[in-house]
Write an enzyme that holds these catalytic residues in place. Structure first.
Site, short mmCIF file in Angstrom:
data_model
loop_
_atom_site.label_atom_id
_atom_site.label_comp_id
_atom_site.label_asym_id
_atom_site.label_seq_id
_atom_site.Cartn_x
_atom_site.Cartn_y
_atom_site.Cartn_z
N HIS A 183 -5.00 -5.61 48.89
CA HIS A 183 -5.70 -4.49 48.26
C HIS A 183 -6.24 -5.01 46.92
O HIS A 183 -5.65 -5.91 46.33
CB HIS A 183 -4.66 -3.39 48.03
CG HIS A 183 -5.19 -2.09 47.52
ND1 HIS A 183 -5.46 -1.87 46.20
CD2 HIS A 183 -5.48 -0.94 48.16
CE1 HIS A 183 -5.89 -0.62 46.05
NE2 HIS A 183 -5.91 -0.03 47.23
N ASP A 221 3.97 -6.40 47.74
CA ASP A 221 3.40 -5.06 47.54
C ASP A 221 3.82 -4.21 48.74
O ASP A 221 3.32 -4.40 49.85
CB ASP A 221 1.87 -5.20 47.44
CG ASP A 221 1.17 -3.85 47.41
OD1 ASP A 221 1.85 -2.81 47.54
OD2 ASP A 221 -0.07 -3.83 47.27
N GLN A 252 2.26 0.16 51.35
CA GLN A 252 1.98 0.65 52.70
C GLN A 252 3.16 0.49 53.64
O GLN A 252 3.14 1.03 54.74
CB GLN A 252 0.77 -0.11 53.28
CG GLN A 252 -0.53 0.19 52.59
CD GLN A 252 -0.94 1.65 52.72
OE1 GLN A 252 -0.64 2.32 53.71
NE2 GLN A 252 -1.62 2.17 51.71
N LYS A 278 3.34 7.90 48.30
CA LYS A 278 3.17 7.58 49.71
C LYS A 278 4.47 7.79 50.48
O LYS A 278 4.52 7.64 51.70
CB LYS A 278 2.71 6.12 49.87
CG LYS A 278 1.30 5.88 49.29
CD LYS A 278 0.78 4.54 49.71
CE LYS A 278 -0.31 4.00 48.80
NZ LYS A 278 -1.61 4.64 48.99
N CYS A 281 -10.62 -0.33 49.54
CA CYS A 281 -10.25 -1.19 48.40
C CYS A 281 -9.78 -2.55 48.88
O CYS A 281 -8.87 -3.14 48.30
CB CYS A 281 -9.18 -0.54 47.52
SG CYS A 281 -9.72 1.01 46.80
#
Lengths: 141, 404
Positions: free
Chosen positions: B121, B198, B201, B224, B362
């Site tokens: 991202h 990261d 997600q 999220k 993104c």
């Protein structure tokens, strides 16, 4: 009533015939498909307006003191709205373009596409149309 | 088994209509919806014990401090961190990444190499580019394959004694690919490089064990995982957090201050300058409790059923191409239909009450790789249903008919 206002009234009349959003969008998609294509020579980065979502290209030239716009987009719904904007603004005098507003877009139920947060390049396109008008008006003065 | 009707009752927003149609929310990878228990926790905080924390002698401040620190412990347990002070509250994944990347400015030198994946991202690309510009280090990219997986052989070759840092997302936001981070971490550690994962997600679908992974930094966002916006989590191994300098100066992060010399507070306060998002931190803990009460195994099983069902129905549509077909993927489907622009599809679906994401997500380098302007992305959560997928597919067919 200026000629831009007259055209805008016509567009509002046309859209008032539709019962629902689907018919409006289908009409707009048809308009998008029939939009006279911009000369490929102008579909370059010099004429691009970058939205985050769809791209818009605009070209303007002055003939007999009227500005003629051609434009294109990679998204068909955006292209449909461009067709409507070009119909309203192309072939008009710079001063009339400077004075015109775009409230008719609200009236035909497409307001959401001209929201500054929409990121489809249309808001910037209108700004660009107005900027061309200001520039050509300066030449005339 | 997951009681879908009961779960849907927990999310008030799922009852609303959009453009006169019942909402079908398939933009879960952008943000998850908020269960009533989290909304209640936010109301309860401001209604009964709103106070500034860590410094008040009065009862309200004590209660708020206890609740905030309890939330930190909940997060620690969720991620199986060794210590609660290895959990730093931030404003989001982007903030967490920037905190680490700016800290590494003093630890990276010219000639060092920083490795990141082609699936990142923008928020996990730009901070490292900035770091490399400032330090003279070189940024190298781990390439991806057509199926949207990382090229692990190329990765293994790219890791050298010059490698100081490796950044990879656990799950790609644009494609849903689950990366083999355990292998990546082990390989990076073999040359002494630090690894930041990261997890923005991944965390809605997977419960990561940071000790088992042996990861150095793991970051994610509360919004999220059924929590509020404006809260992020940074897990850092103590040895790394101790090496990084403070990110921002201010209150909360100091031990003693004189005009000659300030000494910094210990972890986690060294990285938490100023009054934090107290309510948000507490609500984040409640969101995690909620998801754990359902269970991440149950969530993963159900979401996988949704993914399989939606994939089967979508590939039956003429001209539809799915981007990201890795063996391991979360409940995300990125696709295009023929030459139709994703923005057009998204616009028509919105008119039908269906929320999807369109555009480059993104992650422009991924779109450049596939040579497309963007995709339509439908991302599912445990509160979505098979019926909603039917509505979505019917809506998509309608959109394709209109736009062709």
């Amino acid at each position: 009533m200026s000629s831009i206002q007259k055209i805008q009234e016509e567009i509002i009349d046309e859209f008032s015939m539709f019962d629902d959003w689907m018919q409006r969008y289908e009409y707009m998609i048809d308009l998008g498909k029939s939009l006279p294509l911009i000369n490929e020579a102008y579909k370059t980065d010099d004429y691009i307006i970058k939205g985050c979502q769809s791209k818009v290209w605009v070209h303007a030239q002055m003939e007999d003191n009227k500005i003629h716009f051609t434009a294109d987009s990679d998204a068909i719904i955006t292209k449909g709205i461009i067709a409507i904007l070009i119909r309203a603004f192309s072939g008009q005098s710079p001063q009339d373009i400077i004075d015109a507003d775009t409230a008719f877009i609200d009236e035909i139920g497409l307001k959401e596409h001209l929201s500054p947060t929409r990121a489809n390049g249309l808001v910037s396109m209108i700004k660009e149309i107005k900027l061309y008008a200001v520039a050509y008006q300066t030449q005339l003065n | 088994m997951l009681d879908i009707n009961k779960i849907r009752e927990d999310f008030p927003i799922l009852k609303r209509e959009v453009n006169g149609k019942p909402l079908v929310y398939f933009d879960n990878a952008a943000t998850s919806q908020t269960p009533q228990v989290v909304i209640d926790a936010i109301v309860d905080y401001y209604s009964t014990y709103n106070a500034n924390i860590h410094r008040g002698v009065h009862s309200l401040s004590q209660e708020a401090t206890d609740a905030y620190e309890q939330a930190r412990i909940k997060i620690q347990k969720h991620f199986n961190a060794a210590q609660s002070y290895e959990i730093i509250f931030t404003s989001g994944t982007t903030h967490s990444i920037n905190l680490v990347s700016s800290g590494f400015e003093s630890l990276i030198n010219q000639g060092d190499e920083v490795l990141l994946s082609a699936l990142e991202h923008h928020s996990n690309i730009v901070p490292w580019q900035m770091l490399c510009e400032k330090t003279g280090a070189t940024l190298k990219v781990i390439p991806m394959t057509q199926s949207g997986e990382l090229d692990m052989a190329a990765f293994a070759k790219a890791v050298t004694p010059k490698t100081k840092l490796v950044f990879v997302n656990h799950v790609s936001n644009a494609l849903g690919t689950v990366n083999d981070i355990k292998t990546i971490i082990a390989k990076a550690h073999s040359v002494g490089a630090a690894v930041l994962i990261d997890g923005a997600q991944a965390t809605p679908h997977i419960k990561p064990d940071v000790q088992a992974l042996d990861v150095d930094f793991y970051v994610c966002s509360a919004h999220k995982i059924c929590g509020p916006t404006g809260v992020g989590i940074l897990y850092g191994k103590q040895e790394w957090l101790d090496k990084l300098p403070p990110y921002q100066g201010g209150g909360e992060m100091i031990e003693t201050v004189t005009f000659e010399k300030t000494t910094y507070a210990g972890l986690p306060h060294k990285f938490e300058a100023g009054t934090p998002n107290i309510c948000g931190g507490i609500a984040t803990g409640v969101g995690l409790d909620y998801m754990n009460s359902i269970g991440f195994d149950t969530i993963a099983t159900y979401e996988n059923e949704l993914l399989t069902y939606a994939t089967e129905k979508l590939i039956a549509i003429d001209g539809l191409k799915i981007y990201g077909t890795s063996k391991e993927k979360t409940a995300v489907i990125s696709f295009n239909v023929g030459e139709i622009h994703p923005y057009d599809i998204g616009t028509i679906l919105d008119k039908l009450g269906i929320a999807v994401r369109t555009g480059h997500h993104c992650a422009q380098p991924i779109m450049d790789f596939y040579k497309i302007p963007g995709t339509v992305r439908a991302s599912f959560s445990f509160y979505n249903t098979m019926e909603e997928i039917d509505i979505f597919v019917a809506g998509l067919e309608k959109a394709v008919l209109m736009l062709s």
